[in-house]
Each structure stands twice: as C-alpha cells, then as structure tokens.
Design a protein around this motif. Sequence first.
Motif, PDB file in Angstrom:
ATOM      1  N   ARG A 157      -0.336 -19.851 -14.461  1.00  0.00           N
ATOM      2  CA  ARG A 157      -0.880 -19.056 -13.350  1.00  0.00           C
ATOM      3  C   ARG A 157      -0.330 -17.632 -13.389  1.00  0.00           C
ATOM      4  O   ARG A 157      -1.074 -16.664 -13.242  1.00  0.00           O
TER       5      ARG A 157
ATOM      6  N   MET B 251      -5.690 -24.507 -12.595  1.00  0.00           N
ATOM      7  CA  MET B 251      -5.651 -23.225 -13.307  1.00  0.00           C
ATOM      8  C   MET B 251      -6.949 -22.453 -13.072  1.00  0.00           C
ATOM      9  O   MET B 251      -6.948 -21.247 -12.862  1.00  0.00           O
TER      10      MET B 251
ATOM     11  N   HIS C 172      -7.267 -20.929  -9.603  1.00  0.00           N
ATOM     12  CA  HIS C 172      -6.406 -19.751  -9.545  1.00  0.00           C
ATOM     13  C   HIS C 172      -7.066 -18.568 -10.233  1.00  0.00           C
ATOM     14  O   HIS C 172      -7.116 -17.453  -9.710  1.00  0.00           O
TER      15      HIS C 172
END
Lengths: 231, 653
Positions: free
Chosen positions: B457, B494, B497
């Motif tokens: 991230r 992921m 994000h």
Amino acid sequence: MFSLKKLLFKAGSPEHLPDDVRSAIEAWRSSPAPELDDAHFHVRYLVIDIVSTGLNPDSDELLGIAATAVSQGGMVQPEDAFYLDFASLDGDSAVTMETTAGHRLDRQLMAFLQFAAKAPLVTYHVPYVGGFLQRLYKERLGVNFEPQWVDLAWLLPVMFEEKSHTLLPLDQWLELFGLEAGGVRRDAMANTLMLARLFQMLLVRVTDKDITTAARLIDESRASSFLRRTH
Amino acid sequence: MNTQAEQATMNPLETSLRQEGRRRVAGNTLAFLKNHAPFDKMGAEALQLFADKAQLAFHPAGSEIVGPDAGNVRFFYLIESGKVQARQAGEVTVTEYSILSLGAGESFPIGAVTAGRPSTNTYTAVEDTFCYQLPAEDFLRLMASSPEFNLFCTQYIASLLDQSRRQLQLQFAQRASEQQTLNSPLAGIGSRSPVSVAPETPLRTALEKMSQAGVGSLVIAGEDRQPVGVFTRSDLLDRVVLADLPHDVPISQAMSANPFKLEEHATAYDAMLAMATHGIRHVLVTDAEGKLTGVVSERDLFALQRVGLRQIRQSIEGAHNVEALQHAAADVRQLAFNMLAQGVGAEQLTQFISALNDALTRRVIQLNLDKHNFEGIDWAWLAFGSEGRDEQTFSTDQDNGIVFACPDTAAVDALRQRFLAYALDVNKDLDRCGFPLCKGNIMASNPQWCLTLDEWRDQFSNWIRVPQPEALLNATIFFDFRPLFGKIELAESMRRHLLAQTSSNPMFLRAMAHNALDVEPPLGKIRDFLTDLEPDQPGKIDLKKYGSRIFVDVARIYALATGVHNTNSVQRLRLASKRLSIRDEEINAVLEGLDFIQLLRLQHQYLEGEPGTQGDNLINPDTLNELDRRILKESFRQARKLQTRLKLDYQVN
C-alpha cells in the motif's frame, strides 16, 4: 414531315442565312483541323449515325444525327456526345414559322459542325451517311461537307478477315462480335454506341497492324472502299 | 473533351444538343445498370451520376486492364461484357482465391479504388471485354451519396477482410496439419535418443538405468546398434517379479525378443497400425541398415492428435513434479497453436493461454509448498504485467510478486526471508516450465516485490504521490496485478487502496496520460508506416511497443480513473467506456484494432519464430499481404484515436 421537307428543299439559301450562322461558318472554315498524324490515343474520333426516312440521300429525308466521341485512348465519353432530332421542328405549319424554323435548322446544323470541330468521322457505310449530310449542308449552309471518313462497313472485312471477308449488314457484324443479338430496334444513339464498340475493337486491331495514326487509318479506309469497289 | 473556356463560348443550342447526346449515352448505360446489383437498388440520382461520368473502354482478350504496377487505381471498373480474370500478384495469397473470374455486371478493384492505392490483383481480360470505368473521384462521390452503393462496397471490403482472416487461419491449419499429420515420417516423432543397453547387461543395472532416466521402456541393442529386444515396465511384473528371475541375469532373458521395427521413412500411420495389429506399445525406429535411431511410443502418436484442453488441465493438476509440468507446458503451447489454427480470436486465445498458464503456475506454487510451510500465514502470489492482465502471448517472461500479512512487525523480515527462499524455488521451476526469468528482476524472489500488505500500500501511495518517471513505469507493471494463489482478499485490499488513491490524485493520472502519449502509433504522413523507429531494427515495427502497448496504457488510465477493478485491457476498455458513455461502435472498433495487433503478434511469434525460441514482436510491414497491411493501418489509426481522446480528456499537449 411536310414542313421539314419544304425547308430542306425549298427554303433557305446561304444568302438568307442569319448573321450569327454566317459568321459561325466563317469561324468554322478558318478553324484549324485537328492533327491527324497523331497516335489514335490523342485523336478525337466522332462516331456518327443518322436517321432518315429511307436509304436514298437524293430523295429521302434526314431525321436526326447521333454522335459520340471515342477519344483518350479509345474510350466512349458520355460528356462528349451530340444528338439532334430534326423532327422536333415538326408540328406548326404557319408560314412565319418557316423562316424561324429554317433559321433554327441552320443553327442546328451549325451546332453539329461546331461540335464535330473537323474531327474524323466514323460511321457504317459512308455513302449513305455522308450523302445525306453533304446534300443538306450544301443546300442549307452552302458548306461542302467533306470530313475525313472512317468507314466501318469497308474496314471491318479487311481488318477482321477471320470473321468475314465480305461486306455484311451491320447486325451481322454485331452478331459476329457477340455484341447484342441482331433484330433489336435501336434508336440512333444506341446504334451509334454499337458502332462505337465496333470502332473501339477496330482501333486495337489496326494498331496491331501498325496503322497507328488517324491519317493512316483514314487512308486505309479510303483504300479499302476503293479497292473493293473497283475489283 | 472540351475545356471550360470552350464551353463558355459554346452557343446555347450546341450546349443543349450536347446535353441531349449525353443524356442518351447515359440512358444506354442506365439500361445496363438497372439489370445488375447493386445498381438495381440504387437511387435515380446516383445512377445518373454513374452514367454521366462512366466511360466505356474496350480491352482485347489477353490485355491487362489494371495491375499492381499501374500505380494508384484511378478508375472503378464495371464489366459491361466479356470476362476478366483477377490474379493475385506476389506470392502471398490475400484472399481465398488466387485466380478469380469476373463477368458482366461485376466490378473491380473495389478495395484499391476505395483506398486510393495500387491494385493487389492483376486484372486481365480473358475475352474481348468492355468495361465502364468510373473515375476514382466520382466513385468516391458515389460512395458518399448512395447508401446502397456504400453498403455494397463496404460489405465487399468486409468480406475481403473476412477472407483475409480465414486465410490466416488456413495458414495456421496447414502448419498445424504439417506438424500433426499421421503421414509424417517416424524420423521426426518420438524419442531420438532412446535409452538402450547391451543384451548382456545385468537385469538390476538395466532397471537402475530405466529408473534414472525416468523411462518406461528400454531397448536392448547389440554393439552394432541393431535392436534385439525391448523391455518395458509391464515386462517387469510378468517376467521378473512373478517369474522370480534373479536380478543378476542378463536383461536378454527378460526382454521381449524380436521387437517390432520400422524404418525412419515409415509414417506415423504405419506405426499406429502396427501397434493396433500387434498389440504393442512401442515401435523401434531404425535407419536403412537396421541400426536403432529412435523409439515411438503410443503416447507419442497420441500427442500427434489434437491435444485436448481437459487432458492438459488434468495433467497439470495431476502433475507431481516439474518434469510432468514441462510436458504440460509444451502441450499448452501446442493446444494454443491448434486453437489459433481453428480461428479463435486473439482476445479469447490470450485469455486461454493465461488460464492454462495460471493453472501451471498454481501447480508449481503448490508443489513447492511441500518444501516450505506457511501455515497460519495469510499470503498471496501476485501476477503482474501481461500475466496480470490475462494477455500473455506465447513468449512471456515472469512478472510476479508476493503479498503477505504479518501482524507482528518484528517478525516481518524473518518471514520475508522464508518467502524469498520459497519464491526462488518457484521462479526457477517456472523458468524450467517455459516462463523465462524476468530480466528486470520483477519476481517474487526479489525482496523489493515480496512485501507485506502495508508495504505494498505504501509503495502504491508513493508512486501515486510522486509520479516520477520510474514510478510511472512501475505503475504500468504493478498496477496490473492479479492474485494467482493464496488469500485473494489481500489483493482485493490492495486494489481498493489503489483505486481510492488514484481517483483522489488527478495529477497522477495526468502524468500517466502524459507518459502514455510518449509513443505514437507508427503511422507515416507519406508512407503507410514508420519503420525506422527502432534504430537497430530498420524496416521493422515493434507491434508491442508501438501497437498493443498504446491500447494497454490507455485502458489502464481509464480503468483507474473510473474505478474498474479488472486488469484485462479489453475488459477495462469495455467497462470504462460504459462508465464514460463512449458509444459501443467506437469502442468496438478500438477493440478490433487491438485484437488484430494481438493476432499478428501471436502469428508472428508462432509461425515465424523457430519452434522453441523466443518470438519477438518485430514485424516488417512489407512482408504482410496488402490486406493485413491495411487492417494494421486501421488498427494503428484506432490507437491514434484512442490517444487523441486521452489527450483531450487529460489536457495533455
């Protein structure tokens, strides 16, 4: 046909030509003739056919002229075509119409001269077509109509011996070339276009035989008709 | 023909008589047109345009009417009477026919006159022929003014494209049948270096040799290399174990003597017949002198037949070692090839290759878990780049990484070391299965790409916050990630994000757009293609760099901008265009362009590359046939259109 006949044989003499026609004739006479020693590709040939009431130029009447150019390498050009129907004069028989109509006829004949612009003319059987035209031009405009002729009737048997070595009626030639069955009624322009096709094929053939210029083709046409007629 | 000046001085009467003449000549043409499609359905005005402008020309039998050497086609030809033969110029056949006969009412060369280029075919009059010829500019006017005529020409060209596609498939099919036919000689089939032992070899030694070589059969040949017998695993049961044969007797006592032999020039079919007739599973192949040169097994012959999808899947899932997977990998390529031959489109094909490669990769990952234990740990194997986008072609190297969760921050590095060791094994095994190691070291065994969820991230956030050139380059690889194995939720996290970050950072997308516009499709202003963009590859176009990558880059930007979770470019473009309200026709044209470029890449990699070597993406457009060249040009135009849209949307100049 009444009024037309009168027009053709009685009325109108060069002295009575309207001024515009008179000056047009002068301009036409002094205009240069096209270069005939040029390759066929560059020559503008005019394929022409006429409509008449009969076959005798001395006694029958000319009813119309249809012509189309074959130029730019032997192509029929729709944008360079001409159609004259004398019958459109027919109808009113008033006396006053006579001069007006006479002038109109003179102008029509003049228009054809201008359209032709001294180009070599291609037709089937020159004595017939040429005979009608010659008489009419002489009588109406006082012009000796003596263009350079290419006569398919005489040239075809010389150039396409394998098909026929004798003179044939046009429809039989068309049949031999597989161009539309004979016996179908064609108007003057359709006939002209048929002649144009024969001429297009002839152009290829004569070029193969090393007749590469218009002048030589005209010579060949003259020679073929002369030889045929005298032998 | 009169010039305009002449016409200006023409008296009105002459003009009207000329018009009447033209009307009648045209009337003659109209009568012809009305008897022939598509003219019989066209409007009066369009027909009049044709008739007014078309010249009639005569072409004697044997003369060429128009051909490739005549330069750009200036006329549209319509046969009035006679017969014309179309012959393909050059060695490459573009269409199904190589010679085609055209008769009255048929026209040519529609493609060439539409495109204003030289004809691909040579058109020769085989009989005395009259053709109407319409000047190209009038032809184009007619196309523009008559929907019927337009449809006719478009459909004609479309059918040519279709023919070209089918021709492409035919080439594959031929190649496929060449490779697979049962008529191929035995010299090219099966094992070329069979395991053989001398007749006096002790049984035990021979068995050891079989075991070591991992083969199921053994040839027994004398010193003169003349085969005298065969020993197979099934012989082991009957003749050794059950017969209580001691292990020190010579192999000649246990072998099947007088093995069936065929010479090298015999065909696969002969071998198959022999197996069926004699109930044997191996045929020995010898040269003319009877010396052993190879062994053909039943399995080899089956491999000649079409390899099925299910068998491959089963063999992948049932594989217990890398060797078995290597076989399966070869089968995947063979099957992909067969599918290409059967006419499967590039989109489906690349997805299919990806699907099987996924299965292969998963199996490699699983097999290696035997030696590495990650029980109780959440982790996932990630695929990046073309693998992440499901767009693998035949030669794709590895791009992968690992994401793992580690609540105990102190333990992260130790855990990472374990993952790295594991990843190294996987990377090596993948390499052996035909996925070359990544030259840029984008692999899970690289500590940079073996990260915890938080690290990934952060990495993503950094790239997005500071769109430096390297960050943008990485974005093009890593943002196309896809979980292949393990905890899918990690990858989903992921993705969420990533999409949240990109949608709140317009500057980043703009920088991406800027980057994506660096490379333009290789369309020339004068020539069709620019082929000198790669200094060391003159005359060639990199179809990846200047072709598919343009589509892929734009697709990525729009996907990130519109929150599309997919990584596949086709899906990205489809979904994003819906969200951006781009018309279906527009996006379909784009996707067809991408599809064609991908198909060309696949074709190039498979047909032109030596079997087993890495294919490249460099094609020489001059070697393409005329049609493919045209489709390629159109595909590049679509790429340019896509770029133009991007340029407008992101205000990049």
